[in-house]
Design a protein around this motif. Structure first.
Motif, PDB file in Angstrom:
ATOM      1  N   GLY A  28       0.816  -1.166  -0.077  1.00  0.00           N
ATOM      2  CA  GLY A  28      -0.215  -0.249   0.290  1.00  0.00           C
ATOM      3  C   GLY A  28       1.233   1.310   0.081  1.00  0.00           C
ATOM      4  O   GLY A  28       1.755   1.235  -0.455  1.00  0.00           O
ATOM      5  N   PRO A  29       0.585   2.647   0.567  1.00  0.00           N
ATOM      6  CA  PRO A  29       1.023   3.553   0.313  1.00  0.00           C
ATOM      7  C   PRO A  29       2.535   3.092   1.450  1.00  0.00           C
ATOM      8  O   PRO A  29       2.464   2.588   2.306  1.00  0.00           O
ATOM      9  CB  PRO A  29       0.241   4.683   1.369  1.00  0.00           C
ATOM     10  CG  PRO A  29      -1.313   4.071   1.325  1.00  0.00           C
ATOM     11  CD  PRO A  29      -0.747   2.454   1.406  1.00  0.00           C
ATOM     12  N   GLY A  30       2.999   3.992   0.830  1.00  0.00           N
ATOM     13  CA  GLY A  30       4.865   4.008   1.484  1.00  0.00           C
ATOM     14  C   GLY A  30       5.639   4.054   0.171  1.00  0.00           C
ATOM     15  O   GLY A  30       6.705   4.022   1.039  1.00  0.00           O
ATOM     16  N   ASP A  31       5.401   3.390  -1.075  1.00  0.00           N
ATOM     17  CA  ASP A  31       6.351   3.292  -1.988  1.00  0.00           C
ATOM     18  C   ASP A  31       6.015   3.919  -3.418  1.00  0.00           C
ATOM     19  O   ASP A  31       5.342   4.614  -3.315  1.00  0.00           O
ATOM     20  CB  ASP A  31       6.742   1.560  -2.469  1.00  0.00           C
ATOM     21  CG  ASP A  31       8.168   0.927  -2.723  1.00  0.00           C
ATOM     22  OD1 ASP A  31       8.532   1.096  -3.017  1.00  0.00           O
ATOM     23  OD2 ASP A  31       8.550  -0.427  -1.558  1.00  0.00           O
ATOM     24  N   ASP A  32       7.182   3.355  -4.465  1.00  0.00           N
ATOM     25  CA  ASP A  32       6.763   4.150  -5.782  1.00  0.00           C
ATOM     26  C   ASP A  32       4.943   3.805  -6.082  1.00  0.00           C
ATOM     27  O   ASP A  32       4.611   4.094  -6.994  1.00  0.00           O
ATOM     28  CB  ASP A  32       7.373   3.774  -6.420  1.00  0.00           C
ATOM     29  CG  ASP A  32       9.277   5.193  -5.716  1.00  0.00           C
ATOM     30  OD1 ASP A  32       9.309   6.324  -6.543  1.00  0.00           O
ATOM     31  OD2 ASP A  32       9.820   4.073  -4.984  1.00  0.00           O
ATOM     32  N   ALA A  81      10.995   2.052 -11.007  1.00  0.00           N
ATOM     33  CA  ALA A  81      11.505   1.915  -9.808  1.00  0.00           C
ATOM     34  C   ALA A  81      11.005   0.779  -9.227  1.00  0.00           C
ATOM     35  O   ALA A  81      11.625  -0.240  -8.142  1.00  0.00           O
ATOM     36  CB  ALA A  81      11.587   2.741  -8.919  1.00  0.00           C
ATOM     37  N   MET A  82      10.068  -0.184 -10.080  1.00  0.00           N
ATOM     38  CA  MET A  82       9.186  -1.265  -8.955  1.00  0.00           C
ATOM     39  C   MET A  82       9.596  -2.786  -9.489  1.00  0.00           C
ATOM     40  O   MET A  82       9.439  -3.540  -9.403  1.00  0.00           O
ATOM     41  CB  MET A  82       8.226  -1.100  -8.598  1.00  0.00           C
ATOM     42  CG  MET A  82       7.066   0.087  -7.854  1.00  0.00           C
ATOM     43  SD  MET A  82       7.986   0.304  -6.028  1.00  0.00           S
ATOM     44  CE  MET A  82       6.526  -1.601  -5.488  1.00  0.00           C
ATOM     45  N   MET A 211      14.157   5.932   1.904  1.00  0.00           N
ATOM     46  CA  MET A 211      14.383   4.533   1.802  1.00  0.00           C
ATOM     47  C   MET A 211      15.502   3.435   2.984  1.00  0.00           C
ATOM     48  O   MET A 211      14.938   2.864   3.360  1.00  0.00           O
ATOM     49  CB  MET A 211      15.650   4.117   0.191  1.00  0.00           C
ATOM     50  CG  MET A 211      15.828   2.471   0.797  1.00  0.00           C
ATOM     51  SD  MET A 211      17.337   2.529  -0.952  1.00  0.00           S
ATOM     52  CE  MET A 211      16.236   2.852  -2.447  1.00  0.00           C
ATOM     53  N   ALA A 212      15.715   4.404   3.815  1.00  0.00           N
ATOM     54  CA  ALA A 212      16.397   3.915   4.050  1.00  0.00           C
ATOM     55  C   ALA A 212      15.641   3.715   5.617  1.00  0.00           C
ATOM     56  O   ALA A 212      15.412   2.906   6.768  1.00  0.00           O
ATOM     57  CB  ALA A 212      17.987   4.586   4.705  1.00  0.00           C
ATOM     58  N   ARG A 213      15.019   4.358   5.624  1.00  0.00           N
ATOM     59  CA  ARG A 213      13.808   4.426   7.022  1.00  0.00           C
ATOM     60  C   ARG A 213      12.730   3.001   6.948  1.00  0.00           C
ATOM     61  O   ARG A 213      12.644   2.179   7.585  1.00  0.00           O
ATOM     62  CB  ARG A 213      13.038   5.841   7.338  1.00  0.00           C
ATOM     63  CG  ARG A 213      13.750   6.426   7.823  1.00  0.00           C
ATOM     64  CD  ARG A 213      12.540   7.785   8.222  1.00  0.00           C
ATOM     65  NE  ARG A 213      11.652   8.255   7.242  1.00  0.00           N
ATOM     66  CZ  ARG A 213      11.980   9.180   6.492  1.00  0.00           C
ATOM     67  NH1 ARG A 213      13.600  10.314   6.778  1.00  0.00           N
ATOM     68  NH2 ARG A 213      11.331   9.574   5.172  1.00  0.00           N
ATOM     69  N   ALA A 214      12.378   2.967   5.301  1.00  0.00           N
ATOM     70  CA  ALA A 214      11.250   1.865   5.041  1.00  0.00           C
ATOM     71  C   ALA A 214      12.481   0.759   5.185  1.00  0.00           C
ATOM     72  O   ALA A 214      12.174  -0.322   5.277  1.00  0.00           O
ATOM     73  CB  ALA A 214      11.459   2.069   3.902  1.00  0.00           C
ATOM     74  N   SER A 215      13.289   1.080   5.048  1.00  0.00           N
ATOM     75  CA  SER A 215      14.448  -0.435   5.463  1.00  0.00           C
ATOM     76  C   SER A 215      15.286  -1.160   6.532  1.00  0.00           C
ATOM     77  O   SER A 215      15.802  -1.976   6.906  1.00  0.00           O
ATOM     78  CB  SER A 215      15.530  -0.700   4.183  1.00  0.00           C
ATOM     79  OG  SER A 215      15.141  -0.882   2.562  1.00  0.00           O
TER      80      SER A 215
END
Length: 289
Positions: A28-32, A81-82, A211-215
């Motif tokens: 859901g929301p939060g990625d490209d 990007a996906m 990206m760092a936070r998501a990972s």
């Protein structure tokens, strides 16, 4: 509290918290892009929407053919990007009644040129009256093989960070004429296992921390591939580069550099993901800052 007090990232978190979901929503929301389908499907559907607004993303004197290219290409960049390929687009345009028809014709010339370049079918949309600036919103679908779908959230401490192309200088016109890195992303996902990837729309200074936070990681930055005439600060903060930022395991980095076939497009190691990080001095673009 005003939006300027909150900032764009915090606003997105606030708006997307607790949104309805169903069984078909994989990401859901939060990625490209959003990802929908069944986990067992060989191919998943990608969903993306983005907009360009007169006075924010382009000025009134801009050639509207370039605006049309940008409006669709921004979305194609997110599909890339996906790790996917774009398919179908819906175009919504809101315009004041006194806008010259020639500008609308030019806008659709740019949209058609981008659609033909990247295999997109423009299947419909909406037109509406705007009391203010011209507003173009594009909704785009795509598809990606399950094994080639790359999220922002898969990075690991020690991963090597790469960036395609050069960064900075969007205000000099690059933001209207960029090429989404669709071919390069498809090559990457065919030949390497990427842990994380995203496109650089708001600048490395904003997007790398995302990206760092998501990972669940931090990061360290080294040298950057700076556009000629730009500073490191511009490379971090100008935004609208629409290059790829991605992370791979360190054991793959040298082989990737050696195998990279796009000799006219630089590929640069820009840093590593870590267990912790220090704030960047330049934060990139924020719509509400």
């Amino acid at each position: 509290m005003k939006l300027s007090d909150l900032g764009e990232d915090a606003l997105v978190v606030r708006l997307t918290r607790g949104l309805p979901r169903n069984a078909s929503l994989l990401v859901g929301p939060g990625d490209d892009c959003a990802v929908v389908g069944r986990r067992s499907d060989a191919v998943w559907t990608l969903l993306k929407t983005d907009c360009v607004i007169e006075g924010v993303h382009f000025i009134s004197e801009t050639d509207f053919a370039r605006v049309g290219w940008k409006a669709l290409a921004r979305n194609v960049s997110d599909i890339a990007a996906m790790g996917g390929t774009p398919q179908h687009a819906l175009i919504t345009v809101a315009m004041p009644p006194d806008l010259p028809v020639a500008k609308v014709d030019a806008l659709y010339k740019g949209l058609r040129r981008c659609a033909r370049k990247f295999g997109v079918a423009i299947v419909g949309g909406e037109t509406a009256r705007s009391p203010g600036p011209v507003f173009i919103s594009v909704a785009l679908t795509g598809q990606v093989e399950r094994a080639r779908c790359v999220l922002r959230s898969g990075g690991k401490p020690g991963d090597v960070l790469f960036v395609t192309g050069r960064l900075g200088g969007s205000l000099a016109g690059k933001h209207l004429d960029f090429t989404p890195r669709l071919i390069e992303a498809r090559w990457l996902t065919e030949h390497f296992r990427l842990h994380a990837m995203m496109d650089l729309s708001d600048g490395l200074g904003a997007d790398l921390p995302r990206m760092a936070r998501a990972s669940g990681c931090g990061f360290e930055l080294g040298e950057l591939p700076v556009t000629q005439g730009c500073s490191r600060e511009a490379a971090l903060g100008d935004g609208e580069d629409f290059e790829l930022l991605f992370a791979v395991a360190p054991r793959q980095a040298a082989r990737l550099e050696s195998a990279w076939p796009f000799r006219k497009l630089p590929l640069t190691r820009v840093g590593v993901l870590t267990a912790n990080t220090k704030p960047l001095p330049v934060h990139g673009f924020d719509h509400f800052a």
